[in-house]
Design an enzyme around this catalytic site. Structure first.
Site, short mmCIF file in Angstrom:
data_model
loop_
_atom_site.label_atom_id
_atom_site.label_comp_id
_atom_site.label_asym_id
_atom_site.label_seq_id
_atom_site.Cartn_x
_atom_site.Cartn_y
_atom_site.Cartn_z
CD GLN A 242 5.31 17.61 4.11
OE1 GLN A 242 4.78 17.24 5.14
NE2 GLN A 242 6.58 17.98 4.07
N GLY B 143 6.93 5.77 7.83
CA GLY B 143 6.07 6.95 7.78
C GLY B 143 6.17 7.72 9.07
CB SER B 144 3.97 10.28 10.48
OG SER B 144 2.76 9.56 10.61
CE LYS C 228 -1.65 3.11 2.60
NZ LYS C 228 -1.79 4.18 1.62
N GLY D 112 2.99 5.18 12.85
CA GLY D 112 3.87 4.07 13.24
C GLY D 112 3.49 3.49 14.60
CB CYS E 62 13.25 9.85 7.42
SG CYS E 62 14.22 8.72 6.44
P1 NAD Z 1 2.23 8.91 7.11
O1 NAD Z 1 2.38 8.20 8.41
O2 NAD Z 1 1.18 9.93 7.00
O3 NAD Z 1 1.94 7.87 5.94
C1 NAD Z 1 2.78 6.76 5.71
C2 NAD Z 1 1.93 5.65 5.14
O4 NAD Z 1 1.01 5.22 6.14
C3 NAD Z 1 1.09 6.06 3.93
O5 NAD Z 1 1.02 5.00 3.02
C4 NAD Z 1 -0.27 6.31 4.56
O6 NAD Z 1 -1.35 6.16 3.66
C5 NAD Z 1 -0.29 5.23 5.62
N1 NAD Z 1 -1.25 5.48 6.70
C6 NAD Z 1 -1.67 6.68 7.17
N2 NAD Z 1 -2.58 6.49 8.15
C7 NAD Z 1 -2.73 5.16 8.30
C8 NAD Z 1 -3.53 4.35 9.14
N3 NAD Z 1 -4.36 4.86 10.03
N4 NAD Z 1 -3.42 3.01 9.03
C9 NAD Z 1 -2.56 2.45 8.16
N5 NAD Z 1 -1.80 3.17 7.31
C10 NAD Z 1 -1.87 4.52 7.38
O7 NAD Z 1 3.68 9.50 6.74
P2 NAD Z 1 4.07 10.36 5.43
O8 NAD Z 1 3.58 11.74 5.63
O9 NAD Z 1 3.67 9.63 4.19
O10 NAD Z 1 5.65 10.31 5.48
C11 NAD Z 1 6.43 11.26 6.15
C12 NAD Z 1 6.96 10.66 7.43
O11 NAD Z 1 7.68 9.48 7.13
C13 NAD Z 1 7.94 11.55 8.17
O12 NAD Z 1 7.67 11.51 9.54
C14 NAD Z 1 9.29 10.90 7.88
O13 NAD Z 1 10.28 11.15 8.85
C15 NAD Z 1 8.91 9.47 7.83
N6 NAD Z 1 9.92 8.68 7.12
C16 NAD Z 1 10.72 7.87 7.83
C17 NAD Z 1 11.71 7.13 7.19
C18 NAD Z 1 12.61 6.21 7.95
O14 NAD Z 1 13.16 5.31 7.35
N7 NAD Z 1 12.75 6.38 9.25
C19 NAD Z 1 11.87 7.24 5.79
C20 NAD Z 1 11.01 8.09 5.10
C21 NAD Z 1 10.03 8.80 5.76
#
Ligand code: NAD
Length: 478
Positions: free
Chosen positions: A328, A225-226, A172, A230, A281
């Site tokens: 953003q 992700g965020s 996804k 997470g 990130c």
């Molecule tokens: P996000 O958490 O909003 O989304 C990430 C993914 O999770 C997307 O596919 C989104 O659709 C999904 N998602 C959102 N809500 C969900 C839910 N309730 N249930 C299941 N899935 C859900 O993050 P983003 O805005 O896409 O990405 C930016 C963030 O990612 C920043 O915090 C960044 O630091 C982090 N990031 C971390 C790394 C790492 O390796 N540590 C790498 C890249 C990005």
């Protein structure tokens, strides 16, 4: 272009809801439509993937490797086209986007090689005539939930090790990277990936992601992700006893000591803070400077920021493009407004770029106290704070004064400080005289503290996540 789901080797266009996608570099350019799927797409993908996985796991590592090599070739033959689509969709400068696709190619080839590398160990048995050994077995079906900021590399660094280890995958992608995801899967289909082994379901996190976490019969879940999402992923998987990994946010630091080579250091720090519009990130978002050179560093940062040009992401020379989306743009600007009220902006490039897009000038902030939101929270934009430290001891304490622990760098010519920093910094990625951003695919990648669930991605570490260890013992009667 439109997004489609790829489930069990067949394409479908879900009609649950649609979102039109505009180029963040040029809001007049509509680039496609995202057709959002729903929970039934996830459940269908589970059904298809479960039976496909059994056949896939029975193939030899060499046969699975062949598929990964073909996937790499498909990316290579379409590198420019895929990079351009990624740049159009989420605004990453084309040079960086090409680098990202290249990384995807390297990752696929690296993990293809794992198909024929030794795994497991022979363990002496306490019994006579017993051969005891361990081997790696696939988890089964794994779910991948990915962000938009590395639309190609992050999905590949999850799916390549998952597939070579014999797992099936349901992916996804983020909604605003879903066109690039669809194109990638089209390429992988043409490369001959077995039906049902790799599945794409596009849709909202709150619908498709939620169904994957709460309902799908998966055996593993890898999330990037965020932090907020997470933590929900971790809680949900823990309750269901599903193996999971989460890679989340950061508040990465660059420490500049008085003995640093500033001519070399400043361009590296600027690149870490502002390339990809600060949306890595591992981007540098805090700069800590030893007090003796503080004014000099500020002057150099100001000059550096003045030289950064905003550009359309498809401009071949682009250094700083737009941020990825309206959300953003609004979020980052809310922090900049806060900085105008509660801190000092010492470096800011005036926007003289006549293009309607989500452009934000690079910003350097001082005078934000160490407990201020600007210093504590992940901003995820072209914004960095600068703080002063009297000496190494204060610098390392400030550097570690964060809930996050993803990436950190020190700039120094003093070997003692370099080693002490590497010993004491609480970050998964610790570097000397190098950007906080920038990680090699053959090395383990991941964060400490609140940045991760403490497993690692990429390199050999990924193979541990996507497998279970099985201990085997054979008694032979003579
Ligand atoms: P996000 O958490 O909003 O989304 C990430 C993914 O999770 C997307 O596919 C989104 O659709 C999904 N998602 C959102 N809500 C969900 C839910 N309730 N249930 C299941 N899935 C859900 O993050 P983003 O805005 O896409 O990405 C930016 C963030 O990612 C920043 O915090 C960044 O630091 C982090 N990031 C971390 C790394 C790492 O390796 N540590 C790498 C890249 C990005």
């Amino acid at each position: 272009m439109e997004t489609r789901n790829w489930i069990g080797g067949s394409w479908s266009t879900p009609a649950d809801s649609q979102v039109e996608v505009y180029n963040p570099s040029d809001l007049q350019e509509k680039i496609g439509t995202v057709n959002q799927g729903g929970r039934e797409d996830v459940l269908k993908a589970v059904e298809e993937a479960k039976s496909a996985q059994k056949k896939w796991a029975q193939k030899t590592g060499a046969q699975r490797a062949e598929v990964l090599y073909n996937m790499a070739t498909a990316l290579e033959e379409n590198l420019v086209q895929l990079a351009e689509l990624g740049s159009r969709e989420m605004g990453k400068p084309i040079g960086e986007m090409k680098g990202e696709v290249t990384r995807g190619i390297h990752l696929l080839r690296y993990y293809a090689g794992e198909g024929v590398r030794p795994e497991g160990t022979v363990i002496p048995s306490s019994d006579v005539d017993v051969l005891q050994y361990s081997k790696k077995v696939p988890l089964g079906l794994v779910g991948l939930i990915t962000p938009w900021n590395f639309p190609v590399a992050i999905p590949v660094w999850k799916m390549a090790p998952a597939l070579i280890c014999g797992n099936a995958v349901i992916w996804k992608p983020a909604e605003n990277a879903a066109l690039t995801a669809t194109r990638m899967i089209e390429l992988f289909e043409a490369a001959g990936v077995d039906s049902g082994v790799l599945n794409l379901v596009v849709g909202k996190g709150s619908i498709v992601g939620k169904a994957m976490l709460e309902e799908a019969d998966i055996d593993g879940l890898s999330f990037t992700g965020s932090e907020a999402t997470g933590l929900y992923v971790a809680e949900t998987c823990a309750k269901r006893n599903i193996k999971f990994q989460t890679e989340m946010g950061g508040k990465n630091v660059a420490v500049i000591m008085k003995d640093a080579n500033l001519d070399k250091t400043i361009p590296i720090v600027l690149s870490g803070a502002f390339k990809s519009a600060g949306q890595k990130c591992t981007a540098t978002s805090r700069i800590i400077v030893e007090s003796e050179i503080y004014e000099d560093v500020i002057d150099r940062l100001k000059k550096g920021v003045e030289e950064i040009q905003l550009s359309h992401a498809l401009d071949n020379e682009a250094y700083l493009g737009p941020v990825a989306s309206k959300e953003q743009y609004e979020k980052v600007n809310s922090y900049i407004d806060l900085a105008r009220k509660e801190a000092t902006i010492v470096a800011e490039k005036e926007i003289d770029f006549d293009q309607e897009g989500y452009y934000i000038s690079p910003i350097v902030i001082t005078d934000a106290p160490s407990d201020h939101a600007l210093v504590k929270e992940e901003i995820f934009g072209p914004v960095a704070t600068v703080s002063k430290a009297e000496n190494f001891e204060e610098a390392i304490n400030l550097a570690n004064d964060t809930i996050y622990g993803l990436s950190a760098a020190i700039f120094t010519e003093n070997l003692g400080h370099a080693h002490k920093f590497l010993d004491r910094i609480e970050a998964g990625m610790a570097r000397v005289n190098q950007e906080t951003a920038g990680v090699e695919y053959q090395s383990p990648f991941g964060g400490m503290k609140q940045s991760s669930s403490h497993s690692r991605e990429q390199g050999q570490a990924a193979l541990d996540f996507y497998t279970n260890t099985q201990t085997c013992a054979i008694k032979f009667f003579s």
